[in-house]
Design a protein around this motif. Structure first.
Motif, PDB file in Angstrom:
ATOM      1  N   GLN A 144       0.814  -1.213   0.000  1.00  0.00           N
ATOM      2  CA  GLN A 144       0.000   0.000   0.000  1.00  0.00           C
ATOM      3  C   GLN A 144       0.849   1.265   0.000  1.00  0.00           C
ATOM      4  O   GLN A 144       0.406   2.313  -0.455  1.00  0.00           O
ATOM      5  CB  GLN A 144      -0.926  -0.004   1.224  1.00  0.00           C
ATOM      6  CG  GLN A 144      -1.970  -1.113   1.181  1.00  0.00           C
ATOM      7  CD  GLN A 144      -2.836  -1.144   2.420  1.00  0.00           C
ATOM      8  OE1 GLN A 144      -2.849  -0.206   3.203  1.00  0.00           O
ATOM      9  NE2 GLN A 144      -3.567  -2.238   2.598  1.00  0.00           N
ATOM     10  N   ASP A 145       2.081   1.151   0.507  1.00  0.00           N
ATOM     11  CA  ASP A 145       3.009   2.295   0.501  1.00  0.00           C
ATOM     12  C   ASP A 145       4.017   2.193  -0.640  1.00  0.00           C
ATOM     13  O   ASP A 145       5.058   2.850  -0.621  1.00  0.00           O
ATOM     14  CB  ASP A 145       3.761   2.371   1.838  1.00  0.00           C
ATOM     15  CG  ASP A 145       2.817   2.675   2.997  1.00  0.00           C
ATOM     16  OD1 ASP A 145       1.817   3.364   2.765  1.00  0.00           O
ATOM     17  OD2 ASP A 145       3.090   2.214   4.118  1.00  0.00           O
ATOM     18  N   ASN A 146       3.702   1.314  -1.618  1.00  0.00           N
ATOM     19  CA  ASN A 146       4.526   1.165  -2.828  1.00  0.00           C
ATOM     20  C   ASN A 146       5.918   0.581  -2.574  1.00  0.00           C
ATOM     21  O   ASN A 146       6.842   0.804  -3.365  1.00  0.00           O
ATOM     22  CB  ASN A 146       4.667   2.511  -3.553  1.00  0.00           C
ATOM     23  CG  ASN A 146       3.332   3.035  -4.059  1.00  0.00           C
ATOM     24  OD1 ASN A 146       2.497   2.262  -4.538  1.00  0.00           O
ATOM     25  ND2 ASN A 146       3.123   4.335  -3.945  1.00  0.00           N
ATOM     26  N   PHE A 169       6.137  -2.709  -2.282  1.00  0.00           N
ATOM     27  CA  PHE A 169       5.942  -3.944  -3.019  1.00  0.00           C
ATOM     28  C   PHE A 169       4.983  -3.653  -4.168  1.00  0.00           C
ATOM     29  O   PHE A 169       4.308  -2.610  -4.165  1.00  0.00           O
ATOM     30  CB  PHE A 169       5.348  -5.035  -2.110  1.00  0.00           C
ATOM     31  CG  PHE A 169       6.368  -5.914  -1.445  1.00  0.00           C
ATOM     32  CD1 PHE A 169       6.733  -7.115  -2.023  1.00  0.00           C
ATOM     33  CD2 PHE A 169       6.957  -5.542  -0.247  1.00  0.00           C
ATOM     34  CE1 PHE A 169       7.676  -7.935  -1.406  1.00  0.00           C
ATOM     35  CE2 PHE A 169       7.898  -6.353   0.362  1.00  0.00           C
ATOM     36  CZ  PHE A 169       8.260  -7.562  -0.222  1.00  0.00           C
ATOM     37  N   PRO A 170       4.905  -4.556  -5.163  1.00  0.00           N
ATOM     38  CA  PRO A 170       3.908  -4.362  -6.220  1.00  0.00           C
ATOM     39  C   PRO A 170       2.510  -4.194  -5.650  1.00  0.00           C
ATOM     40  O   PRO A 170       2.141  -4.854  -4.678  1.00  0.00           O
ATOM     41  CB  PRO A 170       4.034  -5.656  -7.046  1.00  0.00           C
ATOM     42  CG  PRO A 170       5.443  -6.097  -6.828  1.00  0.00           C
ATOM     43  CD  PRO A 170       5.771  -5.720  -5.413  1.00  0.00           C
ATOM     44  N   ARG A 171       1.721  -3.335  -6.259  1.00  0.00           N
ATOM     45  CA  ARG A 171       0.405  -2.977  -5.716  1.00  0.00           C
ATOM     46  C   ARG A 171      -0.530  -4.181  -5.600  1.00  0.00           C
ATOM     47  O   ARG A 171      -1.425  -4.174  -4.760  1.00  0.00           O
ATOM     48  CB  ARG A 171      -0.243  -1.908  -6.606  1.00  0.00           C
ATOM     49  CG  ARG A 171       0.504  -0.582  -6.624  1.00  0.00           C
ATOM     50  CD  ARG A 171       0.389   0.150  -5.319  1.00  0.00           C
ATOM     51  NE  ARG A 171      -0.983   0.561  -5.025  1.00  0.00           N
ATOM     52  CZ  ARG A 171      -1.343   1.220  -3.925  1.00  0.00           C
ATOM     53  NH1 ARG A 171      -0.432   1.506  -3.000  1.00  0.00           N
ATOM     54  NH2 ARG A 171      -2.589   1.568  -3.730  1.00  0.00           N
ATOM     55  N   ARG A 172      -0.319  -5.180  -6.425  1.00  0.00           N
ATOM     56  CA  ARG A 172      -1.222  -6.330  -6.386  1.00  0.00           C
ATOM     57  C   ARG A 172      -1.151  -7.064  -5.051  1.00  0.00           C
ATOM     58  O   ARG A 172      -2.082  -7.766  -4.665  1.00  0.00           O
ATOM     59  CB  ARG A 172      -0.923  -7.304  -7.522  1.00  0.00           C
ATOM     60  CG  ARG A 172       0.457  -7.921  -7.489  1.00  0.00           C
ATOM     61  CD  ARG A 172       0.560  -9.043  -8.511  1.00  0.00           C
ATOM     62  NE  ARG A 172      -0.391 -10.100  -8.224  1.00  0.00           N
ATOM     63  CZ  ARG A 172      -0.508 -11.187  -8.969  1.00  0.00           C
ATOM     64  NH1 ARG A 172       0.231 -11.343 -10.046  1.00  0.00           N
ATOM     65  NH2 ARG A 172      -1.378 -12.133  -8.646  1.00  0.00           N
ATOM     66  N   PHE A 173      -0.038  -6.903  -4.310  1.00  0.00           N
ATOM     67  CA  PHE A 173       0.091  -7.538  -2.996  1.00  0.00           C
ATOM     68  C   PHE A 173      -0.762  -6.850  -1.930  1.00  0.00           C
ATOM     69  O   PHE A 173      -0.896  -7.358  -0.823  1.00  0.00           O
ATOM     70  CB  PHE A 173       1.555  -7.533  -2.545  1.00  0.00           C
ATOM     71  CG  PHE A 173       2.395  -8.584  -3.186  1.00  0.00           C
ATOM     72  CD1 PHE A 173       2.398  -9.887  -2.715  1.00  0.00           C
ATOM     73  CD2 PHE A 173       3.172  -8.292  -4.290  1.00  0.00           C
ATOM     74  CE1 PHE A 173       3.175 -10.863  -3.312  1.00  0.00           C
ATOM     75  CE2 PHE A 173       3.950  -9.255  -4.901  1.00  0.00           C
ATOM     76  CZ  PHE A 173       3.951 -10.552  -4.422  1.00  0.00           C
ATOM     77  N   SER A 174      -1.321  -5.687  -2.237  1.00  0.00           N
ATOM     78  CA  SER A 174      -2.106  -4.947  -1.237  1.00  0.00           C
ATOM     79  C   SER A 174      -3.473  -5.568  -0.994  1.00  0.00           C
ATOM     80  O   SER A 174      -4.110  -5.303   0.025  1.00  0.00           O
ATOM     81  CB  SER A 174      -2.276  -3.485  -1.667  1.00  0.00           C
ATOM     82  OG  SER A 174      -2.975  -3.407  -2.896  1.00  0.00           O
ATOM     83  N   VAL A 175      -3.950  -6.408  -1.912  1.00  0.00           N
ATOM     84  CA  VAL A 175      -5.267  -7.034  -1.771  1.00  0.00           C
ATOM     85  C   VAL A 175      -5.090  -8.311  -0.963  1.00  0.00           C
ATOM     86  O   VAL A 175      -4.916  -9.404  -1.518  1.00  0.00           O
ATOM     87  CB  VAL A 175      -5.894  -7.331  -3.149  1.00  0.00           C
ATOM     88  CG1 VAL A 175      -7.328  -7.833  -2.978  1.00  0.00           C
ATOM     89  CG2 VAL A 175      -5.854  -6.092  -4.027  1.00  0.00           C
ATOM     90  N   LEU A 176      -5.109  -8.163   0.346  1.00  0.00           N
ATOM     91  CA  LEU A 176      -4.806  -9.295   1.228  1.00  0.00           C
ATOM     92  C   LEU A 176      -5.861 -10.383   1.136  1.00  0.00           C
ATOM     93  O   LEU A 176      -5.576 -11.558   1.360  1.00  0.00           O
ATOM     94  CB  LEU A 176      -4.685  -8.811   2.679  1.00  0.00           C
ATOM     95  CG  LEU A 176      -4.241  -9.842   3.712  1.00  0.00           C
ATOM     96  CD1 LEU A 176      -2.846 -10.360   3.369  1.00  0.00           C
ATOM     97  CD2 LEU A 176      -4.259  -9.261   5.113  1.00  0.00           C
TER      98      LEU A 176
END
Length: 265
Positions: free
Chosen positions: A182-184, A186-193
């Motif tokens: 979420q803070d960039n 990691f790739p943004r796709r990892f933010s959808v837990l």
């Protein structure tokens, strides 16, 4: 039900570990009462003697290094601090109670084992842990059919508990990766837990990183413990610094709001 079944499956390991280590701590004190009573004055004398020979600062550095080498014991505390969001309500009270119990039990266990090491005058033997040395020293005069099984069972309970504790990173790792995404970081796709692939990919990423670290360090425990200690203290430092900064901002905003309200009145 899954977590409940997991708890009951791990309960025997914890009970065996608890009973064997309570006995391991009490036994040396009971059979070395006189030395135990004189331990504090003797330790004070040795500290003063070492400080006089090497200097107080050098002795404190040695103690700091010993403390950092044992920082692997912070595994459970770190896991609880990172998993506040999945604790039972009320989360804050549950977290505080859990941390207090862990800190108390950890402190008693570590202090008791250190006392036992001192009472048996143990020294490091290459290839053996201090607990293995302690257990062998304790059971040296016992019947073979009692001493050897006790040593094996105690060491196996330690290994099993350490193995379980090593998995705590995989329990909360995907959540940490999600926050970083979420803070960039990691790739943004990892933010959808909630996405199954995110959790799966997070675990795979952590497993690959763990294998890489093992290969680079050659599996040397001393190096791995130092790396772990650094990461644990960085985590705690950043967390505490972030909370202090947040509450300073909140206090400042509240102070500004109260002054604005008073000026309007």
């Amino acid at each position: 039900m899954g977590l409940k079944n997991l708890f009951f499956s791990l309960l025997p390991i914890f009970i065996v570990f608890l009973l064997t280590h309570v006995f391991t701590i009490i036994y040396p004190i009971f059979f070395h009462t006189r030395e135990f009573v004189n331990m504090v004055p003797e330790a004070t004398r040795e500290f003063r003697q070492a400080s006089g020979n090497m200097g107080t600062f050098a002795v404190l550095l040695i103690l700091a290094r010993a403390y950092s080498m044992g920082a692997g014991t912070y595994t459970g505390i770190e896991a609880v601090s990172n998993s506040m969001v999945i604790l039972k309500e009320p989360r804050v009270k549950t977290g505080i109670r859990t941390m207090r119990l862990m800190a108390f039990s950890l402190g008693i266990t570590v202090l008791g084992l250190l006392v036992a090491y001192s009472l048996f005058h143990l020294r490091h033997i290459p290839g053996k842990t201090m607990n293995a040395n302690l257990l062998e020293a304790m059971s040296a005069g016992w019947n073979r059919w009692i001493g050897e099984p006790f040593v094996v069972i105690t060491l196996l309970s330690e290994a099993a508990l350490l193995f379980v504790g090593a998995q705590t990173g995989f329990l909360d790792g995907p959540r940490v990766i999600s926050n970083m995404a979420q803070d960039n970081w990691f790739p943004r796709r990892f933010s959808v837990l909630s996405d199954r692939l995110v959790t799966q990919n997070g675990l795979i990423l952590m497993a690959v990183a763990a294998v890489f670290v093992l290969l680079v360090t050659g599996g040397k425990v001393t190096t791995l413990v130092v790396l772990y200690s650094i990461n644990v203290f960085i985590t705690f430092t950043l967390s505490q610094a972030g909370m202090v900064r947040h509450w300073w901002q909140v206090k400042k905003e509240k102070g500004t709001g109260s002054r604005s309200f008073s000026s309007m009145v």
